[in-house]
Design an enzyme around this catalytic site. Structure first.
Site, PDB file in Angstrom:
ATOM      1  N   GLU A  19       0.839  -1.205   0.000  1.00 19.61           N
ATOM      2  CA  GLU A  19       0.000   0.000   0.000  1.00 19.61           C
ATOM      3  C   GLU A  19       0.871   1.252   0.000  1.00 19.61           C
ATOM      4  O   GLU A  19       1.860   1.325   0.760  1.00 19.61           O
ATOM      5  CB  GLU A  19      -0.888  -0.036   1.246  1.00 19.61           C
ATOM      6  N   ASP A  22       2.906   1.986  -4.966  1.00 15.91           N
ATOM      7  CA  ASP A  22       2.847   1.861  -6.440  1.00 15.91           C
ATOM      8  C   ASP A  22       3.406   3.101  -7.128  1.00 15.91           C
ATOM      9  O   ASP A  22       4.177   3.001  -8.093  1.00 15.91           O
ATOM     10  CB  ASP A  22       1.437   1.501  -6.946  1.00 15.91           C
ATOM     11  N   SER A  89     -13.490   3.444  -9.182  1.00 17.60           N
ATOM     12  CA  SER A  89     -13.023   4.293 -10.281  1.00 17.60           C
ATOM     13  C   SER A  89     -12.267   3.463 -11.317  1.00 17.60           C
ATOM     14  O   SER A  89     -12.507   3.619 -12.516  1.00 17.60           O
ATOM     15  CB  SER A  89     -12.168   5.457  -9.762  1.00 17.60           C
ATOM     16  N   ASP A 129      -4.448  -0.031  -9.340  1.00 15.23           N
ATOM     17  CA  ASP A 129      -5.872  -0.378  -9.439  1.00 15.23           C
ATOM     18  C   ASP A 129      -6.257  -0.703 -10.877  1.00 15.23           C
ATOM     19  O   ASP A 129      -7.004  -1.651 -11.143  1.00 15.23           O
ATOM     20  CB  ASP A 129      -6.732   0.788  -8.938  1.00 15.23           C
TER      21      ASP A 129
HETATM   22  C1  GLA Z   1      -5.349   4.293  -4.350  1.00  9.24           C
HETATM   23  C2  GLA Z   1      -4.596   4.604  -5.644  1.00  9.24           C
HETATM   24  C3  GLA Z   1      -3.549   3.537  -5.915  1.00  9.24           C
HETATM   25  C4  GLA Z   1      -2.651   3.307  -4.696  1.00  9.24           C
HETATM   26  C5  GLA Z   1      -3.485   3.131  -3.427  1.00  9.24           C
HETATM   27  C6  GLA Z   1      -2.630   3.053  -2.171  1.00  9.24           C
HETATM   28  O1  GLA Z   1      -6.092   3.126  -4.484  1.00  9.24           O
HETATM   29  O2  GLA Z   1      -5.486   4.670  -6.737  1.00  9.24           O
HETATM   30  O3  GLA Z   1      -2.774   3.890  -7.039  1.00  9.24           O
HETATM   31  O4  GLA Z   1      -1.707   4.338  -4.552  1.00  9.24           O
HETATM   32  O5  GLA Z   1      -4.433   4.164  -3.274  1.00  9.24           O
HETATM   33  O6  GLA Z   1      -1.841   1.925  -2.189  1.00  9.24           O
END
Ligand code: GLA
Length: 310
Positions: A19, A22, A89, A129
């Site tokens: 988490e 990315d 999203s 995501d």
């Molecule tokens: C959101 C963002 C992802 C990632 C997470 C945290 O979901 O869209 O790209 O950074 O938060 O891990």
């Protein structure tokens, strides 16, 4: 580009671990799950989107524009609950891409969707995501290196249950300090860096434990990830911490942690199969969704057993 009506469908995702790494080019381990958004569309004079969930048009339009599509009249249906951490999203973005460009390489589609989300919201999201919604695979998690974009599937056992607890705090990322956390992490602010470094080690350990069937280890890593997101990255809230601790106490729950961007949203827990009823009862009214891994919109472009980019 379709000259007539089109349909696209893409799943939501969970993130098992990895988490807030990315956007730093780190390794993440999400999985697509069996909640889906479907979008239909057809070329039209101007961009429009009919949906029960308001606010989707800027996302859907931005994907179309990224892909060079002319204006489309679109309609969306979804059982990915918005704002609750399952990445509604990404499900919307990738379903539009899959409808307009089903022939596209899945990784390229995910990147176009990431750019679209950044453009539509001003939030500098990473690519996790969109990759999960595009390239996840039923029965697997997706181990993705967000630096090189290399990815491979890691088998996810049938008798491990994914539970997602909705904290009830639904938020748009644009209303959270997401960009601020990203900048702090990029600048190497010590506490933020401590989270990133320890989380990256946990992703590698988690993938290895998943492959070795070491369930207790999976649970320990989830708990350590939560503590790090709570204390070092500071993206949890007291309400979410209370839910996580309640989950930890349930017999049959291996571990749990805040999932996704944080600041509310949802909690991920992994359970032994059979523990679902007592788990939901122990959560005492907080909505729990049990999910199964699912195919991403472009999953057939990924070789099933071993990795490399698609
Ligand atoms: C959101 C963002 C992802 C990632 C997470 C945290 O979901 O869209 O790209 O950074 O938060 O891990």
């Amino acid at each position: 580009m379709p000259e007539g009506p089109w349909t696209g469908r893409a799943p939501g995702r969970v993130n098992l671990i990895g988490e807030h790494v990315d956007y730093l080019g780190g390794m993440v381990l999400p999985a697509a799950v069996d909640r889906f958004t479907t979008v239909t569309g057809a070329p039209s004079e101007r961009w429009s989107l009919v949906s029960e969930v308001p606010g989707g048009l800027p996302y859907a339009r931005a994907v179309g524009e990224e892909l060079g599509a002319p204006p489309q009249a679109m309609q969306a249906w979804s059982d990915v609950p918005p704002g609750s951490g399952l990445s509604s999203s990404a499900a919307l973005l990738v379903s539009v891409a899959a409808g307009l460009r089903p022939d596209m390489d899945g990784a390229a589609a995910a990147l176009a969707c990431q750019r679209a989300e950044q453009r539509a919201t001003g939030v500098q999201v990473g690519v996790m995501d969109q990759f999960a919604a595009a390239l996840g695979r039923r029965g697997h998690a997706l181990l993705l290196d967000c630096g090189t974009l290399e990815h491979r599937l890691v088998p996810f056992p049938d008798d491990l249950v994914i539970a997602v607890i909705d904290s009830g705090v639904h938020r748009r990322l644009a209303d959270t300090p997401y960009n601020q956390r990203r900048r702090e992490a990029e600048r190497g602010v010590p506490r933020r860096r401590r989270h990133v470094e320890s989380e990256l080690a946990r992703v590698a350990a988690f993938a290895a434990a998943l492959e070795a069937g070491e369930r207790d280890r999976l649970g320990e890593l989830l708990k350590a990830s939560h503590r790090s997101l709570r204390d070092d990255f500071e993206v949890s809230t007291p309400d979410v911490d209370a839910l996580v601790e309640r989950a930890w106490a349930v017999s049959g729950c291996l571990g749990a942690r805040i999932m996704g961007a944080g600041f509310g949203g949802s909690v991920l827990a992994l359970l032994d199969a059979g523990a679902e009823t007592s788990f939901a009862a122990a959560l005492d009214g907080a909505p729990v969704r049990f999910c199964k891994t699912a195919d991403g919109a472009y999953s057939s472009s990924l070789p099933l057993r071993r990795g490399g980019s698609a």
